[in-house]
Design an enzyme around this catalytic site. Structure first.
Site, PDB file in Angstrom:
ATOM      1  CG  HIS A  89      -2.123   0.868   1.001  1.00 28.75           C
ATOM      2  ND1 HIS A  89      -2.090   2.231   1.222  1.00 28.75           N
ATOM      3  CD2 HIS A  89      -3.349   0.579   0.530  1.00 28.75           C
ATOM      4  CE1 HIS A  89      -3.275   2.729   0.911  1.00 28.75           C
ATOM      5  NE2 HIS A  89      -4.058   1.758   0.481  1.00 28.75           N
ATOM      6  CG  ASP A 110      -8.250  -4.384  -3.598  1.00 26.50           C
ATOM      7  OD1 ASP A 110      -9.483  -4.245  -3.619  1.00 26.50           O
ATOM      8  OD2 ASP A 110      -7.466  -3.475  -3.896  1.00 26.50           O
TER       9      ASP A 110
HETATM   10  N1  COA Z   1       3.992  -7.824  -4.310  1.00 23.58           N
HETATM   11  C1  COA Z   1       5.327  -7.891  -4.329  1.00 23.58           C
HETATM   12  N2  COA Z   1       6.123  -6.830  -4.109  1.00 23.58           N
HETATM   13  C2  COA Z   1       5.515  -5.673  -3.821  1.00 23.58           C
HETATM   14  C3  COA Z   1       4.121  -5.545  -3.763  1.00 23.58           C
HETATM   15  C4  COA Z   1       3.349  -6.674  -4.014  1.00 23.58           C
HETATM   16  N3  COA Z   1       2.020  -6.613  -3.993  1.00 23.58           N
HETATM   17  N4  COA Z   1       3.802  -4.268  -3.463  1.00 23.58           N
HETATM   18  C5  COA Z   1       4.967  -3.619  -3.328  1.00 23.58           C
HETATM   19  N5  COA Z   1       5.991  -4.463  -3.556  1.00 23.58           N
HETATM   20  C6  COA Z   1       7.416  -4.120  -3.521  1.00 23.58           C
HETATM   21  C7  COA Z   1       7.791  -3.525  -4.889  1.00 23.58           C
HETATM   22  O1  COA Z   1       8.216  -4.515  -5.784  1.00 23.58           O
HETATM   23  C8  COA Z   1       8.875  -2.558  -4.512  1.00 23.58           C
HETATM   24  O2  COA Z   1      10.055  -3.288  -4.280  1.00 23.58           O
HETATM   25  P1  COA Z   1      11.481  -2.699  -4.739  1.00 23.58           P
HETATM   26  O3  COA Z   1      11.633  -1.429  -3.937  1.00 23.58           O
HETATM   27  O4  COA Z   1      12.418  -3.780  -4.387  1.00 23.58           O
HETATM   28  O5  COA Z   1      11.344  -2.433  -6.200  1.00 23.58           O
HETATM   29  C9  COA Z   1       8.419  -2.018  -3.148  1.00 23.58           C
HETATM   30  O6  COA Z   1       7.602  -3.061  -2.585  1.00 23.58           O
HETATM   31  C10 COA Z   1       7.612  -0.727  -3.254  1.00 23.58           C
HETATM   32  O7  COA Z   1       6.532  -0.950  -4.160  1.00 23.58           O
HETATM   33  P2  COA Z   1       5.930   0.152  -5.132  1.00 23.58           P
HETATM   34  O8  COA Z   1       5.070  -0.499  -6.141  1.00 23.58           O
HETATM   35  O9  COA Z   1       7.036   1.036  -5.624  1.00 23.58           O
HETATM   36  O10 COA Z   1       5.064   0.980  -4.082  1.00 23.58           O
HETATM   37  P3  COA Z   1       3.894   1.972  -4.418  1.00 23.58           P
HETATM   38  O11 COA Z   1       3.638   2.736  -3.178  1.00 23.58           O
HETATM   39  O12 COA Z   1       4.167   2.733  -5.661  1.00 23.58           O
HETATM   40  O13 COA Z   1       2.693   0.994  -4.775  1.00 23.58           O
HETATM   41  C11 COA Z   1       0.872  -0.415  -4.726  1.00 23.58           C
HETATM   42  C12 COA Z   1       1.654   0.641  -3.957  1.00 23.58           C
HETATM   43  C13 COA Z   1      -0.452  -0.658  -4.003  1.00 23.58           C
HETATM   44  C14 COA Z   1       0.576   0.075  -6.136  1.00 23.58           C
HETATM   45  C15 COA Z   1       1.689  -1.720  -4.772  1.00 23.58           C
HETATM   46  O14 COA Z   1       1.931  -2.199  -3.466  1.00 23.58           O
HETATM   47  C16 COA Z   1       1.034  -2.782  -5.639  1.00 23.58           C
HETATM   48  O15 COA Z   1       1.181  -2.782  -6.862  1.00 23.58           O
HETATM   49  N6  COA Z   1       0.289  -3.747  -5.014  1.00 23.58           N
HETATM   50  C17 COA Z   1      -0.404  -4.767  -5.754  1.00 23.58           C
HETATM   51  C18 COA Z   1      -1.710  -4.211  -6.312  1.00 23.58           C
HETATM   52  C19 COA Z   1      -2.749  -4.006  -5.237  1.00 23.58           C
HETATM   53  O16 COA Z   1      -2.988  -4.872  -4.410  1.00 23.58           O
HETATM   54  N7  COA Z   1      -3.392  -2.830  -5.288  1.00 23.58           N
HETATM   55  C20 COA Z   1      -4.462  -2.493  -4.377  1.00 23.58           C
HETATM   56  C21 COA Z   1      -4.048  -1.371  -3.484  1.00 23.58           C
HETATM   57  S1  COA Z   1      -5.245  -1.092  -2.215  1.00 23.58           S
END
Ligand code: COA
Length: 373
Positions: A259, A310
């Site tokens: 998140h 989710d």
């Molecule tokens: N699975 C595996 N790794 C994850 C992850 C997940 N669901 N969510 C975050 N990470 C890891 C990323 O790979 C990244 O690792 P790195 O720094 O080694 O590259 C780190 O955690 C930060 O993630 P990032 O995507 O840059 O964070 P963000 O704040 O931009 O994104 C989300 C937040 C929600 C978009 C992201 O966690 C995600 O894509 N989750 C899956 C989709 C989801 O469940 N969305 C619903 C949100 S309520």
């Protein structure tokens, strides 16, 4: 060079009285009330009133809102006709986005920007979102839509319109809690999109259409559907470890985890975990909860990443017999309440939202006639 905050991470762009999130302590408040308190004691209708009016309703006010909802859930036959005539969608969110946009064409006040008209439109849209989603769920299966039952609350009525039979009270109450948990989440991507549209003083239907388009993405409201697809693909508890390890080895995201704001457990996931387990037990389909728990334990152990809203909603909706590809639409059935609260707040104290970009492309280029390129 100005500092660029990619994805607007940690940028505060406005004051808001609606919702607060403490990402470090895992706290979510609607208008000052803890989400756990609301999930335990309130109903979705009470929460809608709270979001729109800034305080909990008294008995007469709640009765009035319930009456207004019941009186506004029915959509015009022309709307159902349009729904039936739309080409099959590749994803149901396309249909919802189109139908909400189309509803403005049938709304006598679509261009009336007075505060009272905007409140009435918010009420109609919130009342009708479930009707549209349930009707779509049936029409695409060749069934006739079920008319809303004015005697039922919002949650029970949605399950009734979708499935064509009265839901049992325990299922209806769990679904009511799911609606409460999804109602608002401050300046998340879809709410922000709604507020950007509202800030141009465009109409409420346009703002909500923007929000639906934004919710559709798999990084936002599309994640719950992807979680269920993953659970179905994994199929058995024994295959959980290898599947998740493989995803992580390929640097793929595991849907339903992580998140932007919470650095600890998402407080909504705490309640949804209980819901998934209780509904799984009640229906004799505990398998999906057990698989989910195993994935969660693994993600915390190996990646220190927590489940978000989710994750457990997926297995809970599955045993409620909600079709997987409707999960993001169910999110919208609830979130319309928060979106409209934010749009009304934006209108009440508007400032056009218009950020800047740090330009990184070339400059000083001279036009070359097409024949010389
Ligand atoms: N699975 C595996 N790794 C994850 C992850 C997940 N669901 N969510 C975050 N990470 C890891 C990323 O790979 C990244 O690792 P790195 O720094 O080694 O590259 C780190 O955690 C930060 O993630 P990032 O995507 O840059 O964070 P963000 O704040 O931009 O994104 C989300 C937040 C929600 C978009 C992201 O966690 C995600 O894509 N989750 C899956 C989709 C989801 O469940 N969305 C619903 C949100 S309520």
């Amino acid at each position: 060079m100005a500092e660029v905050k990619a994805g607007l991470q940690d940028v505060v762009i406005a004051n808001s009285d609606i919702c607060s999130i403490d990402g470090e302590r895992g706290k979510l408040l609607y208008r000052g009330y803890d989400i756990h308190d609301l999930a335990e004691h309130s109903t979705f209708e009470e929460v809608v009133y709270l979001l729109w009016h800034g305080r909990l309703p008294n008995r007469a006010e709640l009765d009035d809102l319930e009456k207004q909802f019941a009186g506004n859930r029915r959509v015009l036959p022309e709307v159902i006709d349009l729904l039936k005539r739309l080409p099959p969608a590749q994803h149901p969110m396309e249909t919802l986005r189109t139908m909400v946009s189309a509803l403005s064409l049938y709304d006598p006040e679509s261009e009336d920007m007075s505060a009272e008209a905007n409140r009435r439109k918010a009420l109609r849209l919130t009342a009708q979102m479930g009707t549209i989603v349930a009707a779509y769920g049936r029409v695409r299966e060749g069934k006739e839509p079920v008319a809303p039952d004015p005697k039922l609350g919002h949650a029970a009525n949605f399950l009734y319109m979708l499935e064509g039979k009265q839901p049992n009270p325990a299922d209806a109450r769990w679904f009511d809690i799911a609606l409460i948990l999804h109602a608002d989440h401050s300046f998340n991507a879809s709410t922000f999109a709604a507020r950007v549209t509202a800030s141009t003083l465009s109409d409420l239907h346009s703002a909500i259409t923007s929000a639906i388009g934004t919710l559709k993405g798999p990084l936002h409201g599309g994640a719950n559907e992807q979680v269920m697809k993953m659970l179905l693909e994994i199929g058995t508890e024994e295959r959980v470890e290898s599947h998740v390890h493989e995803l992580l080895a390929q640097h793929k995201k595991v849907m339903g985890f992580g998140h932007r704001v919470y650095h600890t457990e998402d407080p909504r996931a705490t309640v949804l975990r209980k819901m998934s387990e209780a509904l799984g037990r009640q229906t004799g389909q505990l398998k999906w909860f057990e698989m989910s728990k195993k994935i969660e334990d693994l993600m915390i152990r190996e990646k220190k990443i927590n489940a978000n809203v989710d994750f457990y909603s997926a297995s809970a909706y599955y045993v409620l017999d909600i079709p997987t590809d409707l999960y993001p639409l169910v999110f919208a059935v609830s979130r319309i309440s928060g979106w409209s609260a934010h749009v009304l707040e934006q209108y009440a104290n508007n400032k056009l939202i218009r950020p800047l970009a740090e330009y990184t492309g070339p400059t000083g280029l001279k036009y070359i006639p097409i024949a010389e390129r």
